[in-house]
Design a protein around this motif. Structure first.
Motif, PDB file in Angstrom:
ATOM      1  N   ALA A   1       0.839  -1.198   0.000  1.00  0.00           N
ATOM      2  CA  ALA A   1       0.000   0.000   0.000  1.00  0.00           C
ATOM      3  C   ALA A   1       0.870   1.243   0.000  1.00  0.00           C
ATOM      4  O   ALA A   1       0.539   2.250   0.614  1.00  0.00           O
ATOM      5  N   THR A   2       2.001   1.164  -0.699  1.00  0.00           N
ATOM      6  CA  THR A   2       2.911   2.293  -0.792  1.00  0.00           C
ATOM      7  C   THR A   2       2.383   3.308  -1.807  1.00  0.00           C
ATOM      8  O   THR A   2       1.389   3.089  -2.489  1.00  0.00           O
ATOM      9  N   HIS A   3       3.099   4.414  -1.901  1.00  0.00           N
ATOM     10  CA  HIS A   3       2.744   5.470  -2.849  1.00  0.00           C
ATOM     11  C   HIS A   3       2.789   4.920  -4.268  1.00  0.00           C
ATOM     12  O   HIS A   3       3.625   4.067  -4.592  1.00  0.00           O
ATOM     13  N   PRO A   4       1.896   5.367  -5.161  1.00  0.00           N
ATOM     14  CA  PRO A   4       1.902   4.845  -6.533  1.00  0.00           C
ATOM     15  C   PRO A   4       3.218   5.034  -7.278  1.00  0.00           C
ATOM     16  O   PRO A   4       3.453   4.353  -8.275  1.00  0.00           O
ATOM     17  N   PHE A   5       4.084   5.936  -6.785  1.00  0.00           N
ATOM     18  CA  PHE A   5       5.371   6.160  -7.447  1.00  0.00           C
ATOM     19  C   PHE A   5       6.527   5.440  -6.748  1.00  0.00           C
ATOM     20  O   PHE A   5       7.680   5.624  -7.131  1.00  0.00           O
ATOM     21  N   ALA A   6       6.229   4.623  -5.742  1.00  0.00           N
ATOM     22  CA  ALA A   6       7.279   3.880  -5.042  1.00  0.00           C
ATOM     23  C   ALA A   6       7.584   2.586  -5.785  1.00  0.00           C
ATOM     24  O   ALA A   6       7.392   1.471  -5.269  1.00  0.00           O
ATOM     25  N   ALA A   7       8.066   2.730  -7.014  1.00  0.00           N
ATOM     26  CA  ALA A   7       8.230   1.568  -7.895  1.00  0.00           C
ATOM     27  C   ALA A   7       9.293   0.594  -7.391  1.00  0.00           C
ATOM     28  O   ALA A   7       9.185  -0.614  -7.610  1.00  0.00           O
ATOM     29  N   THR A   8      10.311   1.087  -6.709  1.00  0.00           N
ATOM     30  CA  THR A   8      11.398   0.205  -6.278  1.00  0.00           C
ATOM     31  C   THR A   8      10.924  -0.791  -5.236  1.00  0.00           C
ATOM     32  O   THR A   8      11.180  -1.997  -5.357  1.00  0.00           O
ATOM     33  N   ILE A   9      10.214  -0.332  -4.204  1.00  0.00           N
ATOM     34  CA  ILE A   9       9.751  -1.262  -3.180  1.00  0.00           C
ATOM     35  C   ILE A   9       8.715  -2.218  -3.751  1.00  0.00           C
ATOM     36  O   ILE A   9       8.657  -3.389  -3.360  1.00  0.00           O
ATOM     37  N   THR A  10       7.912  -1.759  -4.706  1.00  0.00           N
ATOM     38  CA  THR A  10       6.955  -2.671  -5.334  1.00  0.00           C
ATOM     39  C   THR A  10       7.674  -3.794  -6.068  1.00  0.00           C
ATOM     40  O   THR A  10       7.304  -4.972  -5.954  1.00  0.00           O
ATOM     41  N   ALA A  11       8.709  -3.435  -6.820  1.00  0.00           N
ATOM     42  CA  ALA A  11       9.482  -4.463  -7.525  1.00  0.00           C
ATOM     43  C   ALA A  11      10.117  -5.440  -6.539  1.00  0.00           C
ATOM     44  O   ALA A  11      10.127  -6.661  -6.768  1.00  0.00           O
ATOM     45  N   HIS A  12      10.641  -4.916  -5.433  1.00  0.00           N
ATOM     46  CA  HIS A  12      11.230  -5.793  -4.421  1.00  0.00           C
ATOM     47  C   HIS A  12      10.175  -6.718  -3.821  1.00  0.00           C
ATOM     48  O   HIS A  12      10.437  -7.905  -3.577  1.00  0.00           O
ATOM     49  N   ALA A  13       8.985  -6.170  -3.567  1.00  0.00           N
ATOM     50  CA  ALA A  13       7.928  -6.984  -2.979  1.00  0.00           C
ATOM     51  C   ALA A  13       7.506  -8.106  -3.911  1.00  0.00           C
ATOM     52  O   ALA A  13       7.266  -9.241  -3.471  1.00  0.00           O
ATOM     53  N   VAL A  14       7.392  -7.810  -5.189  1.00  0.00           N
ATOM     54  CA  VAL A  14       7.006  -8.840  -6.162  1.00  0.00           C
ATOM     55  C   VAL A  14       8.030  -9.968  -6.168  1.00  0.00           C
ATOM     56  O   VAL A  14       7.680 -11.163  -6.085  1.00  0.00           O
ATOM     57  N   THR A  15       9.301  -9.620  -6.248  1.00  0.00           N
ATOM     58  CA  THR A  15      10.348 -10.644  -6.314  1.00  0.00           C
ATOM     59  C   THR A  15      10.428 -11.453  -5.024  1.00  0.00           C
ATOM     60  O   THR A  15      10.523 -12.690  -5.039  1.00  0.00           O
ATOM     61  N   ALA A  16      10.366 -10.753  -3.873  1.00  0.00           N
ATOM     62  CA  ALA A  16      10.502 -11.439  -2.586  1.00  0.00           C
ATOM     63  C   ALA A  16       9.323 -12.371  -2.319  1.00  0.00           C
ATOM     64  O   ALA A  16       9.509 -13.513  -1.863  1.00  0.00           O
ATOM     65  N   THR A  17       8.106 -11.926  -2.588  1.00  0.00           N
ATOM     66  CA  THR A  17       6.940 -12.770  -2.309  1.00  0.00           C
ATOM     67  C   THR A  17       6.866 -13.957  -3.257  1.00  0.00           C
ATOM     68  O   THR A  17       6.435 -15.046  -2.863  1.00  0.00           O
ATOM     69  N   ARG A  18       7.294 -13.775  -4.490  1.00  0.00           N
ATOM     70  CA  ARG A  18       7.312 -14.909  -5.417  1.00  0.00           C
ATOM     71  C   ARG A  18       8.343 -15.939  -4.975  1.00  0.00           C
ATOM     72  O   ARG A  18       8.106 -17.150  -5.086  1.00  0.00           O
ATOM     73  N   ALA A  19       9.466 -15.469  -4.453  1.00  0.00           N
ATOM     74  CA  ALA A  19      10.486 -16.409  -3.974  1.00  0.00           C
ATOM     75  C   ALA A  19       9.983 -17.219  -2.788  1.00  0.00           C
ATOM     76  O   ALA A  19      10.354 -18.390  -2.619  1.00  0.00           O
ATOM     77  N   LEU A  20       9.128 -16.615  -1.964  1.00  0.00           N
ATOM     78  CA  LEU A  20       8.601 -17.285  -0.779  1.00  0.00           C
ATOM     79  C   LEU A  20       7.229 -17.910  -1.019  1.00  0.00           C
ATOM     80  O   LEU A  20       6.667 -18.524  -0.104  1.00  0.00           O
ATOM     81  N   ASP A  21       6.687 -17.732  -2.224  1.00  0.00           N
ATOM     82  CA  ASP A  21       5.347 -18.216  -2.562  1.00  0.00           C
ATOM     83  C   ASP A  21       4.298 -17.624  -1.621  1.00  0.00           C
ATOM     84  O   ASP A  21       3.412 -18.329  -1.118  1.00  0.00           O
ATOM     85  N   LEU A  22       4.394 -16.302  -1.378  1.00  0.00           N
ATOM     86  CA  LEU A  22       3.431 -15.607  -0.539  1.00  0.00           C
ATOM     87  C   LEU A  22       2.465 -14.811  -1.410  1.00  0.00           C
ATOM     88  O   LEU A  22       2.859 -14.234  -2.423  1.00  0.00           O
ATOM     89  N   PRO A  23       1.195 -14.737  -1.027  1.00  0.00           N
ATOM     90  CA  PRO A  23       0.261 -13.884  -1.762  1.00  0.00           C
ATOM     91  C   PRO A  23       0.595 -12.412  -1.556  1.00  0.00           C
ATOM     92  O   PRO A  23       0.926 -11.979  -0.450  1.00  0.00           O
ATOM     93  N   LEU A  24       0.502 -11.646  -2.639  1.00  0.00           N
ATOM     94  CA  LEU A  24       0.794 -10.214  -2.620  1.00  0.00           C
ATOM     95  C   LEU A  24      -0.349  -9.465  -3.286  1.00  0.00           C
ATOM     96  O   LEU A  24      -0.789  -9.827  -4.378  1.00  0.00           O
ATOM     97  N   LEU A  25      -0.805  -8.412  -2.619  1.00  0.00           N
ATOM     98  CA  LEU A  25      -1.835  -7.541  -3.172  1.00  0.00           C
ATOM     99  C   LEU A  25      -1.317  -6.120  -3.193  1.00  0.00           C
ATOM    100  O   LEU A  25      -0.677  -5.670  -2.236  1.00  0.00           O
ATOM    101  N   ALA A  26      -1.583  -5.393  -4.273  1.00  0.00           N
ATOM    102  CA  ALA A  26      -1.274  -3.969  -4.336  1.00  0.00           C
ATOM    103  C   ALA A  26      -2.552  -3.184  -4.091  1.00  0.00           C
ATOM    104  O   ALA A  26      -3.570  -3.420  -4.748  1.00  0.00           O
TER     105      ALA A  26
END
Length: 254
Positions: A74-99
């Motif tokens: 639920a970060t700022h719409p322009f916080a692209a770096t943390i979003t990219a990190h979240a996508v990669t990290a959650t996929r590695a752990l097989d965790l559900p991620l919602l934006a």
């Protein structure tokens, strides 16, 4: 849940604070993470951590070590770096991620918008026809305008900018929400020709766009960065809670 029972909210927005309150009230064990870029941030309900994770691997390790089973970005719409990190990290752990992303602003028939792809393009669009600028893109982007010597800038920020500044400027430290009457007065009193802003969306700062439309002030609007492919996204807290209840089917008493 079978292996981890905590929700991590990557926050810093009003929607993140609202979601933390709703999730905590619904009995979902919740921790909110703030990047720590704003002094004296508005803190959400419940447990809070402040500071970066140290990139994708740091976020992955932190989630694994702290029993995180679900992540909401639920970060700022322009916080692209943390979003990219979240996508990669959650996929590695097989965790559900919602934006959770507030809806973007859209121009009406009487708005005078020039849409640009990024902050550098916004600086390039100033030119000589915009002698007085209200800049509301945030302190981290002020440096992009340091080379613009053809205009005077009223730079509205929460915390003081640390980057280089344009040669002709005034700093206005202020935190929203803002009302239409005040925004209209600000544009009028400072003889603003153009408003430069990011398409953050939401109601807290929309009044500046209403005031610009009323006064015929041009808007240079920076478009949002593209979201990663396949990212599950909702636009409001109610839909985020519906999604969370499917992940935490028996969270306890409400």
């Amino acid at each position: 849940m079978s292996r981890a029972d905590r929700l991590l909210i990557l926050g810093g927005t009003g929607e993140a604070r609202e979601l933390a309150a709703e999730a905590t009230g619904a009995g979902i064990p919740t921790i909110s993470s703030l990047a720590g870029r704003v002094r004296n941030p508005r803190l959400p309900v419940g447990e809070v951590r402040i500071g970066g994770f140290g990139g994708t691997e740091g976020l992955r390790s932190w989630c694994a070590d702290n029993g995180i089973g679900v992540v909401v970005d639920a970060t700022h719409p322009f916080a692209a770096t943390i979003t990219a990190h979240a996508v990669t990290a959650t996929r590695a752990l097989d965790l559900p991620l919602l934006a959770l992303r507030r809806a973007a602003w859209t121009p009406g028939p009487d708005d005078r918008w020039t849409r640009v792809a990024d902050i550098d393009a916004a600086a390039g669009a100033i030119g000589t026809s915009h002698p007085r600028v209200l800049l509301t893109t945030g302190r981290q982007d002020v440096g992009a305008f340091a080379g613009v010597d053809t205009a005077w800038f009223l730079i509205r920020v929460v915390d003081p900018p640390t980057a280089a500044l344009p040669p002709h400027h005034e700093i206005l430290r202020s935190r929203g929400p803002y009302e239409l009457a005040g925004e209209r007065q600000l544009l009028h009193d400072n003889r603003i020709d153009v408003l430069v802003t990011k398409n953050s969306g939401g109601a807290l700062t929309h009044a500046k766009l209403d005031a610009a439309r009323e006064l015929g002030v041009e808007v240079i609007m920076v478009d949002r960065p593209a979201e990663p492919d396949g990212l599950d996204t909702v636009s409001d807290v109610a839909d985020a809670m519906t999604w969370l209840r499917r992940k935490f089917p028996t969270p306890g008493p409400r």
